[in-house]
Scaffold this motif. Sequence first.
Motif, PDB file in Angstrom:
ATOM      1  N   ASP A  75      50.083 -47.930   9.304  1.00 19.07           N
ATOM      2  CA  ASP A  75      49.681 -46.740   8.637  1.00 19.07           C
ATOM      3  C   ASP A  75      48.538 -46.101   7.716  1.00 19.07           C
ATOM      4  OD1 ASP A  75      50.127 -44.824   7.247  1.00 19.07           O
ATOM      5  OD2 ASP A  75      50.840 -45.396   5.630  1.00 19.07           O
ATOM      6  N   LEU A  76      47.769 -47.978   6.723  1.00 14.87           N
ATOM      7  CA  LEU A  76      46.863 -46.960   6.218  1.00 14.87           C
ATOM      8  C   LEU A  76      45.420 -47.175   7.037  1.00 14.87           C
ATOM      9  CD1 LEU A  76      44.937 -47.190   3.532  1.00 14.87           C
ATOM     10  CD2 LEU A  76      45.185 -49.825   3.630  1.00 14.87           C
ATOM     11  N   LEU A  77      45.654 -48.429   7.965  1.00 11.34           N
ATOM     12  CA  LEU A  77      44.242 -48.209   9.216  1.00 11.34           C
ATOM     13  C   LEU A  77      44.107 -47.050   9.893  1.00 11.34           C
ATOM     14  CD1 LEU A  77      43.972 -52.131   9.718  1.00 11.34           C
ATOM     15  CD2 LEU A  77      41.928 -50.548   9.021  1.00 11.34           C
ATOM     16  N   GLN A  78      45.387 -46.415  11.046  1.00  8.38           N
ATOM     17  CA  GLN A  78      45.502 -45.184  11.540  1.00  8.38           C
ATOM     18  C   GLN A  78      45.039 -44.116  10.935  1.00  8.38           C
ATOM     19  OE1 GLN A  78      45.927 -44.966  14.319  1.00  8.38           O
ATOM     20  NE2 GLN A  78      45.646 -42.886  14.491  1.00  8.38           N
ATOM     21  N   LYS A  79      45.218 -43.732   9.315  1.00 15.26           N
ATOM     22  CA  LYS A  79      44.661 -42.503   8.239  1.00 15.26           C
ATOM     23  C   LYS A  79      43.552 -42.952   8.614  1.00 15.26           C
ATOM     24  CE  LYS A  79      47.504 -43.708   4.986  1.00 15.26           C
ATOM     25  NZ  LYS A  79      49.092 -43.833   4.524  1.00 15.26           N
ATOM     26  N   ASP A  80      43.185 -43.688   8.159  1.00 13.25           N
ATOM     27  CA  ASP A  80      41.090 -44.571   7.569  1.00 13.25           C
ATOM     28  C   ASP A  80      40.762 -43.771   9.039  1.00 13.25           C
ATOM     29  OD1 ASP A  80      39.425 -45.264   5.194  1.00 13.25           O
ATOM     30  OD2 ASP A  80      39.155 -46.568   6.856  1.00 13.25           O
ATOM     31  N   MET A  81      41.211 -44.181   9.823  1.00 11.06           N
ATOM     32  CA  MET A  81      40.675 -44.403  11.409  1.00 11.06           C
ATOM     33  C   MET A  81      40.856 -42.729  11.865  1.00 11.06           C
ATOM     34  SD  MET A  81      40.958 -45.899  15.341  1.00 11.06           S
ATOM     35  CE  MET A  81      43.262 -44.822  15.793  1.00 11.06           C
ATOM     36  N   GLU A  82      41.480 -41.709  11.632  1.00 23.12           N
ATOM     37  CA  GLU A  82      41.193 -40.220  11.736  1.00 23.12           C
ATOM     38  C   GLU A  82      40.074 -40.103  10.986  1.00 23.12           C
ATOM     39  OE1 GLU A  82      45.098 -38.951  11.326  1.00 23.12           O
ATOM     40  OE2 GLU A  82      46.467 -40.018  12.781  1.00 23.12           O
ATOM     41  N   LYS A  83      40.314 -39.861   9.300  1.00 23.05           N
ATOM     42  CA  LYS A  83      38.921 -39.954   9.024  1.00 23.05           C
ATOM     43  C   LYS A  83      37.880 -39.917   9.143  1.00 23.05           C
ATOM     44  CE  LYS A  83      37.210 -42.665   6.182  1.00 23.05           C
ATOM     45  NZ  LYS A  83      36.914 -43.398   4.659  1.00 23.05           N
ATOM     46  N   THR A  84      37.129 -41.137   9.759  1.00 19.85           N
ATOM     47  CA  THR A  84      36.496 -41.984   9.964  1.00 19.85           C
ATOM     48  C   THR A  84      35.695 -40.886  11.124  1.00 19.85           C
ATOM     49  OG1 THR A  84      36.521 -43.445   9.152  1.00 19.85           O
ATOM     50  CG2 THR A  84      34.927 -43.599  11.376  1.00 19.85           C
ATOM     51  N   HIS A  85      36.938 -40.616  12.064  1.00 19.36           N
ATOM     52  CA  HIS A  85      36.315 -39.504  13.448  1.00 19.36           C
ATOM     53  C   HIS A  85      35.948 -38.163  13.067  1.00 19.36           C
ATOM     54  CE1 HIS A  85      37.148 -41.291  16.977  1.00 19.36           C
ATOM     55  NE2 HIS A  85      38.267 -42.082  16.535  1.00 19.36           N
ATOM     56  N   TYR A  86      36.745 -37.983  11.441  1.00 22.65           N
ATOM     57  CA  TYR A  86      36.625 -36.299  10.971  1.00 22.65           C
ATOM     58  C   TYR A  86      35.135 -36.265  10.561  1.00 22.65           C
ATOM     59  CZ  TYR A  86      36.300 -32.002   8.190  1.00 22.65           C
ATOM     60  OH  TYR A  86      36.049 -31.567   7.016  1.00 22.65           O
ATOM     61  N   MET A  87      34.384 -37.822   9.986  1.00 24.65           N
ATOM     62  CA  MET A  87      33.669 -37.937   9.439  1.00 24.65           C
ATOM     63  C   MET A  87      32.487 -37.631   9.755  1.00 24.65           C
ATOM     64  SD  MET A  87      33.858 -37.631   5.950  1.00 24.65           S
ATOM     65  CE  MET A  87      35.666 -37.965   5.381  1.00 24.65           C
ATOM     66  N   LEU A  88      32.795 -38.136  11.377  1.00 25.61           N
ATOM     67  CA  LEU A  88      31.355 -38.776  13.008  1.00 25.61           C
ATOM     68  C   LEU A  88      31.277 -36.803  13.257  1.00 25.61           C
ATOM     69  CD1 LEU A  88      32.869 -41.945  14.081  1.00 25.61           C
ATOM     70  CD2 LEU A  88      30.883 -41.308  12.549  1.00 25.61           C
ATOM     71  N   GLU A  89      32.674 -36.113  13.352  1.00 26.71           N
ATOM     72  CA  GLU A  89      32.378 -35.185  13.816  1.00 26.71           C
ATOM     73  C   GLU A  89      31.668 -34.237  12.866  1.00 26.71           C
ATOM     74  OE1 GLU A  89      36.476 -34.399  15.015  1.00 26.71           O
ATOM     75  OE2 GLU A  89      36.604 -35.476  16.598  1.00 26.71           O
ATOM     76  N   SER A  90      32.385 -34.328  11.673  1.00 26.86           N
ATOM     77  CA  SER A  90      30.788 -33.682  10.726  1.00 26.86           C
ATOM     78  C   SER A  90      29.870 -33.867  10.901  1.00 26.86           C
ATOM     79  CB  SER A  90      31.747 -33.096   9.467  1.00 26.86           C
ATOM     80  OG  SER A  90      33.238 -33.411   9.473  1.00 26.86           O
ATOM     81  N   TYR A  91      29.162 -35.087  10.796  1.00 24.05           N
ATOM     82  CA  TYR A  91      28.251 -35.293  10.708  1.00 24.05           C
ATOM     83  C   TYR A  91      27.620 -34.925  11.600  1.00 24.05           C
ATOM     84  CZ  TYR A  91      23.899 -38.027  11.554  1.00 24.05           C
ATOM     85  OH  TYR A  91      22.443 -38.909  12.235  1.00 24.05           O
ATOM     86  N   LEU A  92      28.357 -34.800  12.993  1.00 29.40           N
ATOM     87  CA  LEU A  92      27.432 -34.344  14.067  1.00 29.40           C
ATOM     88  C   LEU A  92      26.854 -32.989  14.314  1.00 29.40           C
ATOM     89  CD1 LEU A  92      28.908 -36.796  16.841  1.00 29.40           C
ATOM     90  CD2 LEU A  92      26.680 -36.976  15.986  1.00 29.40           C
ATOM     91  N   LYS A  93      28.057 -32.189  13.532  1.00 30.19           N
ATOM     92  CA  LYS A  93      28.582 -30.845  13.258  1.00 30.19           C
ATOM     93  C   LYS A  93      26.973 -30.137  12.358  1.00 30.19           C
ATOM     94  CE  LYS A  93      32.981 -30.218  14.366  1.00 30.19           C
ATOM     95  NZ  LYS A  93      34.051 -29.121  14.472  1.00 30.19           N
ATOM     96  N   GLN A  94      26.254 -31.237  11.996  1.00 29.67           N
ATOM     97  CA  GLN A  94      25.285 -30.797  10.787  1.00 29.67           C
ATOM     98  C   GLN A  94      24.378 -30.482  10.800  1.00 29.67           C
ATOM     99  OE1 GLN A  94      25.819 -30.604   6.946  1.00 29.67           O
ATOM    100  NE2 GLN A  94      27.879 -30.401   8.127  1.00 29.67           N
TER     101      GLN A  94
END
Length: 328
Positions: free
Chosen positions: A309-328
Motif C-alpha cells: 500500500d505504501l510503496l504503491q502510493k509512493d510510486m504514484e506520487k513519483t510518476h506525478y513528480m516526473l510528469e510535472s518535471y517534464l512539463k516545466q
Amino acid sequence: MDNGLLTEVEVQYNLSTQQVEVIRNTSRSYVMKITTNQGNFILKRMQMDEHRLQFMVETEDFLRCRGINIPTVYQTNENKKYMMYKGYFYVLQEWISAAPYSLTSLDHVVRLADLLGRMHAISTEFQTSHSLLRTWRAKWRQEYEEALHFLENWKTNHAIVEEPWRKAVLAYIDFYMRTGEFVIENVKQHECCSSWVGENIHVVLSHHDFHTQNILVDVAGNIYIIDWEFVRFDLPSRDMNRLLYAMLKKSRAWNHRAFLKVMRAYLNKNKLSKQDMKLLYLDLAFPHNLCRNLIWGKFSCMTVNQINDLLQKDMEKTHYMLESYLKQ
C-alpha cells in the motif's frame, strides 16, 4: 543517569533540581527532562562539533526572533548557549507542554506547508558568522549516487530471500532504481546542484528532519518546531518531501489535488522560480523514503499489505513528480 552531569547543569545554570526523567538514551541521542524550582527544562546532548553547534544555535535564534516558534535555549553563567561535560556538548532548552502535530486532515497539512513556506522565505536573509558553514550545502549528485549504490547492494544481498516483507520491497525496487538514475542524469543539467553557482538559486535553511514528531502543538494551537540538529543550507524540497511523506502515509491513495493545495499554501509564502520548481519535482521523485525505510528497518515492522500500500502510493506520487518535471 550521570549524577555528575546533573550537578554540572545545576552549577552552570543556577538550578535547584527536584526531579529528573531520561526521555531518550541511545547512541545517537540523549534527552533529559529536568524539573526544578525555576521551572521545567530539556537537556540535550549534541553529537556535533562546536562550529556546527554554534551554527545551529544561530539558526534557531534567527528564526525565533522572526516569529517561528522554537524552544528557547538558555545561557550558562558564562553567557554561552551550551556547556561541555566529559567531551560532549549539552544544550538546556525550554520545556514545551505540547503534543506531536497530528495530520488528521488536509487542512492540517496545509497549515504546516504555510509555516514551512514562511520559515523558508525568512531564512533567505540569514547570514551566519561561520563562513565555512555558509557553504556547507548539499551535494545532491553525490547523495543520490550513494543512495543508489545502497539500493543496488540491498537488492543484490536480498535477491534470494524467504521473508515476505523483503520480497514485497524487491517487487518495487527496480522501478525506484530506474527513477533514481533518471533523476541523477537530469540533475547533471542543473549546475547549481554541484557547484551552487548563481544568485538565482533559491537556497533556504532546511530543517532536514521535518516530520510530525519534531512538530509540536500546544493547547492554544501554537506550533513549535524542535530538534534542529540537522539544519543546513539546501533547496526547499528536502523539508517538503518529509511533509508529503507524512501526508502520504495518512492517505488512502496519492492525491495530486491535495498536493497542489499544499504547494499553493507553500508558494503563497515562498515563491519559487521555474528552475527551483524543476529541481523540487526532481528531488521529490527520488526514492529518499524507500532508502530511509530500509536503513531504519521500518519495513520489517510492517505487513506485506502495508508495504504494498505504501510503496504503491509512493510510486504514484513519483510518476506525478516526473510528469510535472517534464512539463516545466
